[in-house]
Scaffold this motif. Structure first.
Motif, PDB file in Angstrom:
ATOM      1  N   UNK A  58     -10.192  -1.796   1.767  1.00 16.94           N
ATOM      2  CA  UNK A  58     -10.312  -1.549   3.204  1.00 16.94           C
ATOM      3  C   UNK A  58     -11.665  -2.019   3.730  1.00 16.94           C
ATOM      4  N   UNK A  59     -12.725  -1.804   2.949  1.00 15.55           N
ATOM      5  CA  UNK A  59     -14.070  -2.239   3.354  1.00 15.55           C
ATOM      6  C   UNK A  59     -14.126  -3.755   3.489  1.00 15.55           C
ATOM      7  N   UNK A  60     -13.556  -4.449   2.524  1.00 14.67           N
ATOM      8  CA  UNK A  60     -13.562  -5.919   2.558  1.00 14.67           C
ATOM      9  C   UNK A  60     -12.803  -6.439   3.772  1.00 14.67           C
ATOM     10  N   UNK A  61     -11.601  -5.904   3.994  1.00 18.72           N
ATOM     11  CA  UNK A  61     -10.779  -6.353   5.128  1.00 18.72           C
ATOM     12  C   UNK A  61     -11.450  -6.006   6.451  1.00 18.72           C
ATOM     13  N   UNK A  62     -11.950  -4.766   6.577  1.00 15.55           N
ATOM     14  CA  UNK A  62     -12.597  -4.351   7.812  1.00 15.55           C
ATOM     15  C   UNK A  62     -13.855  -5.145   8.108  1.00 15.55           C
ATOM     16  N   UNK A  63     -14.676  -5.378   7.094  1.00 20.39           N
ATOM     17  CA  UNK A  63     -15.938  -6.097   7.288  1.00 20.39           C
ATOM     18  C   UNK A  63     -15.716  -7.551   7.678  1.00 20.39           C
ATOM     19  N   UNK A  64     -14.696  -8.177   7.116  1.00 19.62           N
ATOM     20  CA  UNK A  64     -14.449  -9.593   7.383  1.00 19.62           C
ATOM     21  C   UNK A  64     -13.697  -9.806   8.698  1.00 19.62           C
ATOM     22  N   UNK A  65     -12.686  -8.988   8.948  1.00 19.58           N
ATOM     23  CA  UNK A  65     -11.794  -9.252  10.072  1.00 19.58           C
ATOM     24  C   UNK A  65     -12.018  -8.361  11.295  1.00 19.58           C
TER      25      UNK A  65
END
Length: 303
Positions: A203-210
């Motif tokens: 979730x952190x990766x997706x939220x931070x990127x998108x």
């Protein structure tokens, strides 16, 4: 119910990560100290590291606010938090998720007649009042001291050192947000450590990127050298305070401490151009949000 809770947990982690990334590494991205991609990577690394190493520290605070686990109430808390978070983001209201979520947990705890730890709640309230004041009043002497140091010796060498420290402090700020704000959500769900860590990391990766593009787009493109020092000290003081709260298991908003530090920077100048009205509005919103979230949760628990 567990599947719903896990989905809500994932969504909220992603939203918080994307929204708060600019506050953690926005200074180094906006000032071109690092590229956008590198700044996002630093934030992701900090979020995940803070969550992995200290994400369980907030369990003490969770147990004090809502001693008995209730998956239905937790799902309601996550759903309400997501709705409030999206509404506040839509109208650009400076709302703290930590404040809202803590208020809801306390409301559910009291509403269900649980054995809520009133002394620990008093400790949380003390942190919320005292720590921002510390941020506010320590910035002036710190800025004056380090500004005098900056004027001595080779200016550009000093600025280069400040840039390096800004990168380090940006990572540490991301770490403390992962440990405290994300840790508050992490410690509240009943899943196994590795299962929820993997879910949160994704979730952190997706939220931070998108989900961080809008916040990053609002950054200024020109930051003069003296502002590097302002950003460095503001983030350092804020991160240290949040880390101290995390070690005690106290939920503390990065928004509270960092906003107070910024006002401390403004009031450190002889010509005080900072307006008081925005500060009063922000504090009023914080107070109203914790009271409203407490009352909503309390009434839902009584139904």
């Amino acid at each position: 119910m567990l599947v719903i809770l896990l989905a809500l947990f994932f969504v909220l982690i992603a939203l918080v990560s994307g929204n708060n990334l600019s506050a953690c590494t926005g200074a180094i991205i906006g000032s071109r100290i690092t590229s956008k991609r590198m700044g996002i990577a630093i934030a992701i690394a900090g979020f995940v590291a803070g969550l992995a190493l200290e994400g369980t520290f907030l369990k003490r605070g969770i147990n004090a606010l809502m001693p008995v686990e209730n998956n239905l109430l937790l799902s309601e808390a996550f759903a309400i938090a997501i709705a409030i978070f999206l509404l506040a983001h839509r109208f650009r209201v400076p709302l703290s998720l930590t404040i809202v979520f803590t208020g809801m947990l306390a409301g559910f705890g009291f509403g269900m007649g649980m054995n809520v730890n009133a002394l620990f709640i008093a400790l949380i309230a003390a942190f919320w009042i005292v720590v921002p004041l510390v941020s506010l009043f320590t910035m002036k002497p710190l800025l004056h001291y380090f500004t005098r140091k900056l004027r001595k010796g080779h200016l550009w060498k000093k600025v280069s050192q400040i840039k390096l420290w800004l990168v380090i402090i940006s990572f540490f700020t991301s770490f403390t947000l992962g440990a405290n704000t994300l840790g508050l959500l992490f410690a509240s769900v009943p899943f196994s450590y590795w299962y929820k860590l993997a879910t949160a990391a994704l979730a952190i990766i997706i939220g931070s990127i998108f989900l961080s593009e809008g916040e990053l787009r609002r950054l200024g493109n020109e930051i003069v050298s003296i502002r590097y020092l302002n950003a460095l000290l503001s983030q350092a003081v804020s991160a240290l305070e949040v880390e101290a709260a995390t070690l005690l298991g106290v939920p503390l908003s990065n928004t509270q401490t960092f906003t107070a530090s910024l006002y401390g920077v403004g009031y450190s100048y002889k010509a005080r151009l900072m307006q008081r009205k925005p500060a009063y509005v922000i504090v009023s919103i914080w107070l109203a949000s914790v009271l409203l979230s407490f009352l909503v949760a309390f009434m839902l628990a009584k139904l």
